[in-house]
Design a protein around this motif. Structure first.
Motif, short mmCIF file in Angstrom:
data_model
loop_
_atom_site.label_atom_id
_atom_site.label_comp_id
_atom_site.label_asym_id
_atom_site.label_seq_id
_atom_site.Cartn_x
_atom_site.Cartn_y
_atom_site.Cartn_z
N PRO A 264 0.82 -1.21 0.00
CA PRO A 264 0.00 0.00 0.00
C PRO A 264 0.85 1.26 0.00
O PRO A 264 1.92 1.30 0.62
N ALA A 265 0.39 2.27 -0.72
CA ALA A 265 1.09 3.55 -0.73
C ALA A 265 0.53 4.42 0.38
O ALA A 265 -0.68 4.64 0.47
N GLY A 266 1.39 4.91 1.27
CA GLY A 266 0.94 5.80 2.33
C GLY A 266 0.31 5.03 3.47
O GLY A 266 0.71 3.92 3.81
N SER A 267 -0.73 5.62 4.07
CA SER A 267 -1.37 5.05 5.26
C SER A 267 -1.98 3.70 4.95
O SER A 267 -2.54 3.47 3.89
N ALA A 268 -1.87 2.79 5.93
CA ALA A 268 -2.45 1.47 5.77
C ALA A 268 -3.93 1.46 6.10
O ALA A 268 -4.62 0.46 5.88
N ALA A 269 -4.46 2.54 6.67
CA ALA A 269 -5.88 2.59 7.02
C ALA A 269 -6.72 2.56 5.75
O ALA A 269 -6.45 3.28 4.80
N PRO A 270 -7.76 1.71 5.71
CA PRO A 270 -8.58 1.59 4.49
C PRO A 270 -9.69 2.62 4.41
O PRO A 270 -10.55 2.51 3.54
N TRP A 271 -9.71 3.62 5.29
CA TRP A 271 -10.73 4.64 5.30
C TRP A 271 -10.17 5.88 5.98
O TRP A 271 -9.09 5.86 6.59
N THR A 272 -10.89 6.98 5.85
CA THR A 272 -10.57 8.19 6.59
C THR A 272 -11.78 8.55 7.45
O THR A 272 -12.92 8.33 7.06
N VAL A 273 -11.52 9.09 8.63
CA VAL A 273 -12.56 9.48 9.58
C VAL A 273 -12.17 10.86 10.11
O VAL A 273 -11.17 10.99 10.82
N GLU A 274 -12.95 11.87 9.76
CA GLU A 274 -12.59 13.24 10.12
C GLU A 274 -13.79 13.97 10.69
O GLU A 274 -14.92 13.86 10.19
N THR A 275 -13.56 14.78 11.74
CA THR A 275 -14.64 15.57 12.32
C THR A 275 -14.88 16.82 11.50
O THR A 275 -14.00 17.35 10.83
N GLY A 276 -16.14 17.29 11.55
CA GLY A 276 -16.52 18.52 10.87
C GLY A 276 -16.85 19.60 11.87
O GLY A 276 -16.18 19.74 12.89
N LYS A 277 -17.92 20.34 11.61
CA LYS A 277 -18.30 21.44 12.48
C LYS A 277 -19.05 20.91 13.71
O LYS A 277 -19.71 19.87 13.66
N PRO A 278 -19.00 21.64 14.84
CA PRO A 278 -19.74 21.21 16.02
C PRO A 278 -21.23 21.45 15.85
O PRO A 278 -21.66 22.31 15.09
N TRP A 279 -22.02 20.66 16.57
CA TRP A 279 -23.45 20.92 16.64
C TRP A 279 -23.69 22.23 17.37
O TRP A 279 -23.05 22.55 18.38
N THR A 280 -24.64 23.01 16.86
CA THR A 280 -25.03 24.23 17.58
C THR A 280 -25.76 23.85 18.87
O THR A 280 -25.45 24.34 19.95
N THR A 281 -26.72 22.97 18.76
CA THR A 281 -27.39 22.39 19.92
C THR A 281 -27.37 20.89 19.74
O THR A 281 -27.80 20.37 18.71
N ARG A 282 -26.85 20.22 20.71
CA ARG A 282 -26.69 18.78 20.60
C ARG A 282 -27.97 18.08 21.01
O ARG A 282 -28.47 18.31 22.11
N PRO A 283 -28.53 17.24 20.17
CA PRO A 283 -29.82 16.61 20.50
C PRO A 283 -29.67 15.55 21.58
O PRO A 283 -28.59 14.99 21.79
N ASP A 284 -30.79 15.29 22.28
CA ASP A 284 -30.79 14.18 23.22
C ASP A 284 -30.64 12.87 22.45
O ASP A 284 -31.08 12.74 21.31
N LEU A 285 -30.02 11.92 23.08
CA LEU A 285 -29.82 10.62 22.46
C LEU A 285 -30.96 9.68 22.84
O LEU A 285 -31.42 9.67 23.97
N THR A 286 -31.40 8.91 21.88
CA THR A 286 -32.39 7.89 22.17
C THR A 286 -31.69 6.74 22.87
O THR A 286 -30.71 6.21 22.35
N PRO A 287 -32.14 6.34 24.05
CA PRO A 287 -31.45 5.26 24.75
C PRO A 287 -31.47 3.97 23.95
O PRO A 287 -32.46 3.66 23.27
N ALA A 288 -30.41 3.21 24.04
CA ALA A 288 -30.38 1.91 23.40
C ALA A 288 -31.35 0.97 24.11
O ALA A 288 -31.55 1.07 25.32
N PRO A 289 -31.96 0.04 23.41
CA PRO A 289 -32.89 -0.88 24.05
C PRO A 289 -32.14 -1.92 24.88
O PRO A 289 -30.92 -1.98 24.88
N ASP A 290 -32.94 -2.75 25.54
CA ASP A 290 -32.33 -3.79 26.37
C ASP A 290 -31.61 -4.84 25.54
O ASP A 290 -30.72 -5.52 26.04
#
Length: 592
Positions: A264-290
């Motif tokens: 492989p040329a360069g990074s061995a990671a098969p993807w890129t993961v990058e943050t963007g802009k922050p949320w202005t208001t962060r929504p409540d999270l729906t709880p995961a089920p049992d």
């Protein structure tokens, strides 16, 4: 549940530590991917590449949680004559049968494909469990297996084989690559019949061969074989490579010589993961089920995908509990009617798209584009695999979506990730040709040739789901929207890395003929079993397996007819049926 504490992480697994033990084929990609996501990986025990036994991983993320994982060779294969390494997993699950269709006899993939896919599924399960924990539920342990991964990779072929209808094209040996008069072997890609016909007319191929060759060529993605008229191969052998290139340019086709494997040329990671802009208001999270097996319940995924890569990625997210909304053109996805069908719906389509909701949108129209952006404003993930430049042309690129929803995870499953100058079209077999996969999957005594099994599309889909899960976890840890991109190029590099960038010796993973079928020795038993092939050919499968067992040698029967798998005692009823009567494979994971 209220908002989580934002940790301002820049990587999904920032400050995490993972302990790894077990066979390297099952742990290598997982450890590498976890490191690329920010974790510090420590190998706590060493096992050789050929040893049996499960892989074990333990991941701890300070302030978030911990999850352990176990990856076995055989999770659903239960019979004593079952599988306990890469060769026997491929044999029992039908991988050898599908890969061997081009030659007409079962063949093992020389690369550790099932183990590599299982390793990626392990990371997916661990990320999903952590997302569930971040949402107030989730699991502490995940289990998967190379056999579960292998069944997933053949799920489309299996669904078609078990459908009540016949295939639309002959299932006979044959297919690309083609060979030019100066010896250059190459892959051809033509996505439309007029492009196909124009290429061959430029080379002077017989009209009847052009006409009759189109459908088997077009369906090779679905059938893993392409019984083309011999006149087409004769045509290319009569002209030099430069003339073939000129014909492709005139017709709008793509041709690519078979390349050798390269690091492989360069990074061995098969993807890129990058943050963007922050949320202005962060929504409540729906709880995961049992239910710990569905950590993504409450997460909405919009998928605008075609063929395999993006639809498979979304399918996996759906298996984890996400609500997947599939964006289809007006009139619906034409592939819904691709034969063979179950209850008038394509069996192959169901394998990747069952349980998804569908919304028909004309994304080429301004109103359709506005509708899609509006849907994205309430979604968690937008996932697509459009051709390069299409999103920008339509005003539907990542910036446009994240303007509508700053908390969105925008996921692009691409062909080349913009990393290869002058890249050809990014489809499975072209990527295999360009990246040397033909060498990785075949031993030295077989000519290098891409597999007609869609290896790269499937692994690319697995990597796409992995990237989305990493993006969702990073979103929770950073309080920002995230952009991720995976690619078929990354999938190819993952496979060549698994192969060690070298070819396997002659006869590697080649099944042995018996009086009533085929059997595959384990990799560790093959050297002792192969000299007995003459005597084994006189015995039935069961007699041959018993004879090898008396010598302490491992082997399993090779599945040659995928339609026989639902009744295979080794799978112990693991395959099911959906509401349309289509065969289903078991979930890749078990959570607890």
């Amino acid at each position: 549940m209220g908002p989580l504490t934002t940790l301002h992480a820049t990587q999904p697994l920032e400050d995490a530590t993972v302990h790894v033990s077990g066979p390297r084929p099952l742990t290598g990609p997982a450890a590498g991917h976890l490191r690329a996501l920010g974790a510090t990986a420590e190998r706590t025990a060493e096992q050789g590449a050929g040893q049996a036994g499960p892989a074990r991983l333990s991941l701890t993320v300070p302030g978030l949680g911990a999850v352990s994982a176990e990856t076995a060779w055989a999770e659903v294969l239960t019979d004593a004559d079952g599988a306990d390494d890469e060769a026997t997993v491929q044999a029992a699950t039908g991988v050898m049968a599908v890969h061997g269709r081009r030659e007409g006899t079962p063949r093992g993939l020389a690369v550790d494909y099932a183990a590599t896919c299982a390793s990626v599924l392990t990371v997916q399960g661990m990320l999903a469990a952590l997302i569930g924990q971040a949402r107030g539920g989730g699991a502490a342990h995940v289990a998967t297996g190379a056999d579960r991964a292998a069944l997933l990779t053949v799920s489309q072929y299996l669904a078609a084989a078990c459908a009540p209808e016949a295939e639309a094209v002959p299932m006979s040996p044959g297919g690309p690559p083609f060979t030019a008069s100066d010896g250059i072997r190459f892959e051809l890609e033509a996505l439309e019949p007029d492009v196909w016909a124009g290429f061959w007319r430029e080379l002077g191929a017989p009209a009847e061969a052009i006409r009759s060759g189109w459908r088997p060529f077009q369906f090779r993605y679905a059938t893993a074989c392409a019984p083309l008229p011999g006149a087409l191969h004769t045509t290319t052998r009569g002209v030099p490579w430069e003339r073939i290139r000129q014909a492709a340019a005139v017709a709008g086709a793509a041709v690519c010589p078979l390349h050798a494997m390269a690091a492989p040329a360069g990074s061995a990671a098969p993807w890129t993961v990058e943050t963007g802009k922050p949320w202005t208001t962060r929504p409540d999270l729906t709880p995961a089920p049992d239910d710990p097996a569905r950590p993504l319940v409450g997460i909405t995924v919009l998928e605008a995908g075609r063929r395999i890569q993006a639809p498979l990625a979304a399918h996996l997210l759906g298996l984890l509990g996400a609500d997947v909304v599939r964006i289809e053109p007006p009139g619906g996805d034409p592939l819904r009617g691709m034969p063979p069908c179950c209850s008038d719906i394509s069996a192959r389509w169901l394998a990747l798209n069952r349980h998804k909701r569908a919304v028909e949108i004309d994304i080429k129209s301004p109103s359709g584009q506005a509708e899609l952006r509006d849907l994205a404003s309430d979604a968690d993930v937008f996932l697509h695999n459009w051709a390069p430049g299409k999103a920008e042309l339509l005003g539907l690129d990542a910036d446009a979506f994240q303007a509508a929803n700053p908390g969105l995870v925008h996921a692009y499953t691409s062909g080349w990730a913009g990393r290869l100058p002058d890249a050809p079209i990014g489809t499975d077999f072209v990527v295999q040709a360009r990246m040397g996969i033909g060498e990785a999957v075949r031993p030295l005594d077989e000519p290098s040739a891409p597999s007609l099994m869609t290896l790269i599309d499937v692994l690319g889909g697995l990597l796409g789901a992995e990237a989305v899960l990493a993006g969702l976890l990073l979103r929770e840890r950073s309080g920002r929207g995230v952009q991720v991109e995976s690619s078929l190029l990354g999938a190819a590099e993952t496979l060549t890395t698994a192969a060690g960038h070298r070819r396997r010796p002659a006869g590697f993973r080649r099944p042995l003929r018996t009086a009533d079928g085929w059997l595959a020795p384990t990799d560790g038993s093959a050297a002792a079993a192969r000299p007995q092939r003459t005597s084994l050919a006189k015995l039935t499968n069961q007699q041959a397996l018993a004879a090898l067992r008396t010598q302490g040698l491992g082997a399993t029967a090779v599945t040659t007819d995928l339609a026989s798998l639902p009744a295979d005692r080794r799978l112990d009823g693991a395959l099911g049926r959906d509401s349309h009567g289509c065969v289903t494979v078991p979930s890749p994971w078990r959570f607890s």
